[in-house]
Design a protein around this motif. Structure first.
Motif, mmCIF file in Angstrom:
data_model
loop_
_atom_site.group_PDB
_atom_site.id
_atom_site.type_symbol
_atom_site.label_atom_id
_atom_site.label_comp_id
_atom_site.label_asym_id
_atom_site.label_seq_id
_atom_site.Cartn_x
_atom_site.Cartn_y
_atom_site.Cartn_z
ATOM 1 N N TRP A 1 28.210 -0.060 -28.611
ATOM 2 C CA TRP A 1 27.291 1.098 -29.081
ATOM 3 C C TRP A 1 25.917 0.960 -28.604
ATOM 4 O O TRP A 1 25.317 1.737 -27.953
ATOM 5 N N GLN A 2 25.446 -0.512 -28.450
ATOM 6 C CA GLN A 2 24.116 -0.715 -27.800
ATOM 7 C C GLN A 2 24.189 -0.393 -26.407
ATOM 8 O O GLN A 2 23.301 -0.100 -25.831
ATOM 9 N N SER B 1 11.603 7.884 -36.867
ATOM 10 C CA SER B 1 12.828 8.454 -35.775
ATOM 11 C C SER B 1 13.953 8.955 -36.550
ATOM 12 O O SER B 1 14.168 8.325 -37.621
ATOM 13 N N ASN B 2 14.461 9.999 -36.048
ATOM 14 C CA ASN B 2 15.794 10.362 -36.646
ATOM 15 C C ASN B 2 17.123 9.854 -35.753
ATOM 16 O O ASN B 2 16.984 9.936 -34.825
ATOM 17 N N ASN B 3 17.496 8.573 -36.693
ATOM 18 C CA ASN B 3 18.571 7.865 -35.969
ATOM 19 C C ASN B 3 19.407 7.065 -36.905
ATOM 20 O O ASN B 3 18.907 6.948 -37.937
ATOM 21 N N PRO B 4 20.670 6.766 -36.734
ATOM 22 C CA PRO B 4 21.730 5.937 -37.554
ATOM 23 C C PRO B 4 21.430 4.568 -37.609
ATOM 24 O O PRO B 4 20.487 4.126 -36.994
ATOM 25 N N SER B 5 22.116 4.033 -38.535
ATOM 26 C CA SER B 5 21.901 2.649 -38.598
ATOM 27 C C SER B 5 22.204 1.730 -37.510
ATOM 28 O O SER B 5 21.190 0.555 -37.463
ATOM 29 N N PRO B 6 23.081 1.890 -36.433
ATOM 30 C CA PRO B 6 23.108 0.967 -35.581
ATOM 31 C C PRO B 6 21.876 0.850 -34.651
ATOM 32 O O PRO B 6 21.395 -0.163 -34.160
ATOM 33 N N PRO C 1 15.250 -3.782 -31.356
ATOM 34 C CA PRO C 1 14.901 -5.004 -30.556
ATOM 35 C C PRO C 1 15.578 -5.167 -29.099
ATOM 36 O O PRO C 1 15.180 -5.716 -28.302
ATOM 37 N N VAL C 2 16.943 -4.866 -29.307
ATOM 38 C CA VAL C 2 17.543 -4.847 -27.957
ATOM 39 C C VAL C 2 17.461 -3.660 -27.146
ATOM 40 O O VAL C 2 17.037 -3.777 -25.721
ATOM 41 N N LEU C 3 17.113 -2.361 -27.718
ATOM 42 C CA LEU C 3 17.212 -0.959 -26.943
ATOM 43 C C LEU C 3 15.629 -0.985 -26.307
ATOM 44 O O LEU C 3 15.829 -0.646 -25.321
ATOM 45 N N ALA C 4 14.812 -1.373 -27.284
ATOM 46 C CA ALA C 4 13.359 -1.262 -27.076
ATOM 47 C C ALA C 4 12.392 -2.286 -27.310
ATOM 48 O O ALA C 4 11.775 -2.268 -27.913
ATOM 49 N N PRO C 5 12.442 -3.367 -26.338
ATOM 50 C CA PRO C 5 11.759 -4.667 -26.922
ATOM 51 C C PRO C 5 10.289 -4.417 -26.874
ATOM 52 O O PRO C 5 9.392 -4.923 -27.331
ATOM 53 N N ASP C 6 9.859 -3.495 -25.729
ATOM 54 C CA ASP C 6 8.570 -3.234 -25.475
ATOM 55 C C ASP C 6 7.991 -2.450 -26.796
ATOM 56 O O ASP C 6 6.897 -2.826 -27.398
ATOM 57 N N VAL C 7 8.563 -1.596 -27.265
ATOM 58 C CA VAL C 7 8.230 -0.834 -28.474
ATOM 59 C C VAL C 7 8.221 -1.828 -29.768
ATOM 60 O O VAL C 7 7.281 -1.881 -30.492
ATOM 61 N N THR C 8 9.337 -2.424 -29.777
ATOM 62 C CA THR C 8 9.447 -3.443 -30.956
ATOM 63 C C THR C 8 8.119 -4.701 -30.909
ATOM 64 O O THR C 8 7.651 -4.939 -31.937
ATOM 65 N N ILE D 1 5.192 -3.984 -30.216
ATOM 66 C CA ILE D 1 4.007 -3.286 -30.409
ATOM 67 C C ILE D 1 4.133 -2.901 -32.020
ATOM 68 O O ILE D 1 3.083 -3.338 -32.691
ATOM 69 N N VAL D 2 5.311 -2.240 -32.346
ATOM 70 C CA VAL D 2 5.027 -1.925 -33.812
ATOM 71 C C VAL D 2 5.690 -3.075 -34.772
ATOM 72 O O VAL D 2 5.384 -3.059 -36.203
ATOM 73 N N GLY D 3 6.195 -4.240 -34.326
ATOM 74 C CA GLY D 3 6.718 -5.390 -35.108
ATOM 75 C C GLY D 3 7.914 -4.537 -36.106
ATOM 76 O O GLY D 3 8.698 -3.913 -35.834
ATOM 77 N N GLU D 4 7.656 -4.842 -37.295
ATOM 78 C CA GLU D 4 8.273 -4.370 -38.425
ATOM 79 C C GLU D 4 8.030 -2.967 -38.964
ATOM 80 O O GLU D 4 9.019 -2.562 -39.955
ATOM 81 N N ASN D 5 7.179 -2.310 -38.282
ATOM 82 C CA ASN D 5 6.871 -0.966 -38.884
ATOM 83 C C ASN D 5 7.746 -0.085 -38.054
ATOM 84 O O ASN D 5 7.328 0.823 -37.254
ATOM 85 N N ARG D 6 9.112 -0.012 -38.808
ATOM 86 C CA ARG D 6 9.964 0.864 -37.756
ATOM 87 C C ARG D 6 10.590 1.467 -39.035
ATOM 88 O O ARG D 6 11.349 0.980 -39.823
ATOM 89 N N LEU D 7 10.445 2.908 -39.080
ATOM 90 C CA LEU D 7 10.885 3.778 -40.286
ATOM 91 C C LEU D 7 11.921 4.712 -39.288
ATOM 92 O O LEU D 7 11.783 5.638 -38.488
ATOM 93 N N VAL D 8 13.109 4.298 -39.749
ATOM 94 C CA VAL D 8 14.297 5.334 -39.174
ATOM 95 C C VAL D 8 15.069 6.129 -40.252
ATOM 96 O O VAL D 8 15.283 5.609 -41.497
ATOM 97 N N SER D 9 15.482 7.286 -40.023
ATOM 98 C CA SER D 9 15.742 8.108 -41.128
ATOM 99 C C SER D 9 16.982 7.675 -41.856
ATOM 100 O O SER D 9 17.082 7.924 -42.992
#
Length: 209
Positions: A76-77, A107-112, A118-125, A127-135
């Motif tokens: 999936w990744q 973001s609207n996205n599923p559990s995977p 952190p694998v898909l977007a280490p640059d974004v991760t 910056i935001v750290g644990e501040n990641r809200l996924v639908s």
């Protein structure tokens, strides 16, 4: 303290499903048509984004049940990464916003996706750290206003002190209904207009200066 919510797909990273589907077909052995018809056209991805399968294991098990094709999280990744390309100026805008207030993904996205950021977007991760809200974690998708209510509550923030960036006009409407400041990342001939995004952040940050 101001709060900045950033969408992910087509806002921080470009997304091309035409790259993802062939990769999934290759690893599963199922045709692109079969995968698209059974999973995506069948509405399962949207249901996953709304939290129906809250863990990656549950999502992947349902994917196998519906499509008849086994998919690992690593598969999936890999397919998702092929379809996702950073928009450097948008990531820079996220980084700048992090110096002006609190930044968070919304973001609207599923559990995977939630597990794999952190694998898909280490640059974004970074910056935001644990501040990641996924639908999938909130149990509701944009543009439903409830997702914005939950997001504001998560940070104890006021709508008038919050800025939301998304490429979808429909998603912005849900945020504006609560009084959140918004900016649509527009595209001209396929090119994201990031200069306007930076200007919008400046206006928001200086509104009460």
């Amino acid at each position: 303290m101001d709060l900045y919510f950033f969408d992910f797909d087509e806002t921080l990273y470009a997304y091309d499903f035409r790259m993802r589907l062939p990769a999934l077909s290759l690893v599963t052995g199922a045709s692109q048509y079969h995968l698209a018809k059974t999973w995506w056209a069948g509405g399962y991805e949207e249901r996953a984004e709304a939290g129906e399968w809250p863990s990656s294991a549950e999502y992947l098990a349902e994917f196998e049940r519906v499509t008849g094709s086994r998919l690992t999280l690593e598969n999936w990744q890999e397919a998702r990464a092929l379809a996702s390309t950073a928009i450097p100026a948008s990531v820079d805008a996220l980084r700048r916003a992090s110096t002006l207030g609190t930044v968070s993904l919304l973001s609207n996205n599923p559990s995977p996706f939630a597990e794999s950021l952190p694998v898909l977007a280490p640059d974004v991760t970074a910056i935001v750290g644990e501040n990641r809200l996924v639908s999938c974690q909130l149990g509701v998708r944009k543009p439903d206003a409830r997702i914005f209510e939950l997001a504001l509550a998560r940070y104890g923030a006021r709508a008038e002190d919050t800025f939301f960036i998304d490429d979808s006009a429909g998603n912005l409407e849900g945020a504006r209904a609560l009084g959140i400041h918004t900016h649509q990342l527009a595209y001209v001939k396929g090119v994201p207009q990031t200069d306007a995004l930076d200007e919008a952040i400046t206006r928001f940050a200086s509104r009460s200066a």
